[in-house]
Design a protein around this motif. Structure first.
Motif: not given
Length: 215
Positions: A7-15
């Motif tokens: 989940t964290s990796a996905f959210i960070n990919s949108l940064d």
């Protein structure tokens, strides 16, 4: 991490990322094991700065200046950041980074123990970012509240201690039990304080947002 890695990796990919200069400092921090705020916390700070639009920011814990520079970059024009650091080896690096960024007039670095410096400050701040020694948050709180303007926002980072905060004191290592107890006391204090409205978010390693209410 409090949230799962996927989940964290996905959210960070949108940064959206930061400026090249900030990216360089963040990369330096990670390579030299200097503490730096996590990607999701960076995004949260940008959002809060855009929403709250502070004119005066106080930061407790400078390290080499990444978060102070990030806040100065994304705060409204004319905003001033005052930041406190006691670790002598990091202070020259922070000063150099402020100079390289052309932020010497926008950021004031106060050198010394935050417990002593906070007692000497007498101005009011719209926005306070707490990111220093976790076991000291509870000791800083009385002066931080005195310095926070009514309606101002206190942001406390790393309050969930990689999930250890939920555990019994006997489940954490002996050397971490004092910090564990003090952070639990801090969280209880800001959640039950009559002058604060607080929410604790599972962002990064846990962030508490506290608004100072009117008397």
């Amino acid at each position: 991490m409090i949230t799962d890695e996927r989940t964290s990796a996905f959210i960070n990919s949108l940064d959206c990322g930061n400026t090249q200069f900030l990216n360089g400092i963040e990369d330096m921090c990670r390579k030299t094991d200097v503490p730096v705020i996590r990607t999701q916390v960076q995004g949260l700070l940008k959002f809060l700065l855009a929403l709250h639009r502070p004119k005066d920011i106080l930061e407790v814990g400078t390290a080499i200046g990444f978060s102070a520079l990030l806040m100065s970059e994304y705060a409204p024009e004319g905003c001033h950041v005052t930041t406190i650091e006691k670790y002598e080896k990091r202070i020259p690096l922070a000063k150099e980074n402020f100079k390289r960024a052309g932020k010497e007039d926008a950021i004031t670095l106060l050198e010394g123990d935050a417990a002593d410096i906070l007692k000497e400050l007498d101005g009011l701040y719209d926005f306070i970012f707490m990111d220093a020694a976790k076991g000291q948050y509870i000791h800083f709180l009385p002066d931080v509240l005195r310095l926070l303007r009514t309606g101002g926002l206190l942001v406390s980072d790393n309050v969930l201690q990689d999930g250890d905060i939920m555990e019994s004191r006997f489940a954490v290592t002996r050397r971490n039990r004092t910090i564990h107890a003090r952070m639990r006391e801090y969280l209880y204090g800001i959640k039950h304080h009559e002058k604060l409205e607080t929410v604790i978010l599972q962002v990064g390693d846990g962030v508490a947002l506290s608004v100072k209410k009117e008397d």
